[in-house]
Design an enzyme around this catalytic site. Structure first.
Site, mmCIF file in Angstrom:
data_model
loop_
_atom_site.group_PDB
_atom_site.id
_atom_site.type_symbol
_atom_site.label_atom_id
_atom_site.label_comp_id
_atom_site.label_asym_id
_atom_site.label_seq_id
_atom_site.Cartn_x
_atom_site.Cartn_y
_atom_site.Cartn_z
ATOM 1 N N SER A 120 1.051 -9.897 -0.576
ATOM 2 C CA SER A 120 0.735 -8.466 -0.552
ATOM 3 C C SER A 120 0.929 -7.799 0.796
ATOM 4 O O SER A 120 1.032 -6.573 0.856
ATOM 5 C CB SER A 120 -0.707 -8.246 -1.018
ATOM 6 O OG SER A 120 -1.613 -8.940 -0.183
ATOM 7 N N LYS A 176 0.798 -1.220 0.000
ATOM 8 C CA LYS A 176 0.000 0.000 0.000
ATOM 9 C C LYS A 176 0.837 1.280 0.000
ATOM 10 O O LYS A 176 0.358 2.337 -0.426
ATOM 11 C CB LYS A 176 -0.932 -0.004 1.212
ATOM 12 C CG LYS A 176 -2.107 -0.972 1.106
ATOM 13 C CD LYS A 176 -3.142 -0.488 0.114
ATOM 14 C CE LYS A 176 -4.412 -1.301 0.189
ATOM 15 N NZ LYS A 176 -5.454 -0.789 -0.731
#
Length: 508
Positions: A307, A53
């Protein structure tokens, strides 16, 4: 200018490396050997905030004029995006305000505060936090940093696709990408398909949060009534507008995986890297494994995105518990045996060399005993089916509980709860917000109208607690109780017909 060219230019010019790193593409030797394919893991868990992110958040903020940033930025997030915005703001020397749901685990709230951001806890869901953040945008003139529905955020995430092609310039068959709001898969897909259109880009979502798959099937974005919260990093009710438009042209397909498969993938990544990812971080690998089984392929070159690794420690017990089923190494069954001396020994003899992983039982009836059994598997679920057939041939009544969510989350820990006599009992499974006052709110709303006859709660370190409740409700009050459920606004499931309830908790 063609929209693809616009995104490609933005990806190439993205300023993510002011704060992010070019993460490794690790060859997963153990997985590759086990599945007879060549599997690589893109290690976004190694970023400074332990997730990808940071790329999109910083790229968006760095692209804004300094005068616009002076008053500060605001974001709504339950974790990873919040940390990305907070670190980016610290790097740029600007104030940041993060609105987080009250259900956010303290470890994530503390991580954001350590980055220097101000945190406001509001509401119980991401949507609550987002709506409040939008109000503050208007009141204070702050710039809202969207977690996925923004061209610069998408471009920042797209640098992952650029790195993959730089690090693996040879044959590559498919890239598996976790999907929440869609910013990550949009950025990767548009870059990969522009340069290497033969490479498949495959999205992976939890089966109980299929925002992108549902949109692709409908041909338009849909708003899911409810989403599962185990993989909280991708628990999004509606895929982003920009990501959806990109995905419908550049994503090859979307796979759905269940909680057990995600837990097994967390263990797989740990075995190859000694890193514990969060559920959303292992989501793509769960889809990759499903794809290999479906296609029965060998020798393919496949990449999965790890991720994020913002895992709460107290969730590990739950993950370990579900991993064995996710790897098809354990089966759960309800078996009826005779209530007499030696019946358990005879049952074990029938099982042969199969290892019993658990055996839960309590006396209830003079002639029959219902036992909850866990069995070790060495040949996957095909072995389970053969074993069930064998038991039934020997005269045992067997109910397969391996895919029964209530049985796995609650019943296996509660066996032996038959009451001698109980009228009008109804059974519901709830997801309570994990915050002070949630149970009190439930009891206050219910008042003294109905008696609670059963209550079981398990905390798995997530934003919601899993609760099983038995309530005595006279038939003439069922409409009134349904109104109570509708106004309570907690996700719930009626489990009165669940075979696990009838066998282990109900009165016959």
């Amino acid at each position: 200018m063609n929209i693809d060219h616009t995104y490609i230019k933005k990806i190439l010019q993205a300023r993510v490396y002011d704060v992010a790193i070019k993460t490794r593409l690790d060859y997963a030797a153990g997985l590759s050997s086990r599945f007879n394919n060549h599997i690589w893991i893109k290690r976004e868990d190694m970023q400074p905030v332990f997730s990808f992110k940071i790329r999109g958040a910083y790229n968006k903020m760095a692209s804004l004029p300094k005068i616009a940033l002076a008053r500060g930025v605001i974001a709504a997030s339950a974790g990873n995006h919040a940390q990305g915005v907070a670190l980016s703001a610290a790097q740029l020397g600007i104030p940041a305000l993060i609105v987080m749901p009250k259900t956010t685990p303290e470890i994530k709230v503390a991580a954001v505060k350590r980055r220097g951001a101000e945190v406001i806890l509001h509401g119980t869901t991401y949507d609550d936090a987002s709506h409040y953040a939008q109000q503050l945008v208007k009141q204070q003139g702050l710039i809202y940093i969207h977690p996925y529905d923004d061209i610069d955020v998408i471009a920042g995430q797209g640098t992952i696709g650029m790195e993959i092609l730089q690090q693996h310039s040879n044959e590559l068959d498919a890239i598996f990408v976790p999907v929440g709001g869609g910013g990550l898969i949009a950025g990767i897909a548009i870059y990969i398909k522009y340069l290497r259109p033969e490479i498949k880009v495959i999205g992976v979502e939890p089966h109980d949060a299929p925002s992108l798959q549902a949109a692709l099937v409908a041909g338009e974005r849909v708003n899911l009534e409810q989403v599962g919260i185990f993989a909280d990093g991708v628990a999004v009710r509606q895929v982003g507008e920009l990501p959806f438009e990109i995905a419908r042209h550049h994503v090859d397909e979307v796979l759905l995986v269940n909680t057990d498969e995600i837990c097994a993938a967390i263990k797989d990544i740990f075995d190859d890297t000694r890193t514990i990812t969060e559920p959303a971080g292992a989501l793509a690998l769960a889809g990759l494994k499903q794809y290999i089984v479906r296609e029965n392929c060998e020798g393919r070159h496949l990449v999965t995105i790890a991720s994020g690794a913002n895992m709460n420690f107290d969730r590990l017990g739950y993950v370990a518990e579900r991993t064995e089923i996710g790897e098809q190494r354990e089966a759960l069954m309800a078996v009826t045996i005779s209530e007499c001396p030696g019946s358990f020994r005879h049952f074990c003899h029938t099982l042969g060399q199969h290892t019993i992983t658990e055996f839960n039982y309590r006396y209830a009836y003079a002639k029959e005993a219902h036992v909850f059994v866990g069995l070790r598997l060495t040949e996957g679920f095909a072995e389970k089916e053969r074993l069930i057939s064998k038991l039934r041939d020997k005269g045992y009544a067997v109910v397969d509980m391996t895919d029964n969510e209530m049985a796995k989350a609650h019943i296996r820990h509660m066996v032996g709860g038959h009451p001698p006599h109980l009228l009008d009992e109804h059974l519901y499974r709830f997801e309570f917000p994990e915050r002070p006052g949630a149970l009190l709110h439930f009891l206050t709303k219910m008042g003294q109208r109905w008696n609670i006859s059963l209550f079981h709660y398990r905390n798995h370190g997530s934003a919601y607690g899993r609760v099983l409740v038995g309530i005595q409700i006279p038939h003439e009050q069922l409409d009134e109780f349904q109104h109570f459920l509708d106004t309570l606004n907690y996700p719930y499931w009626n489990e009165i017909n669940n075979p696990a309830y009838r066998l282990f908790l109900n009165f016959f």
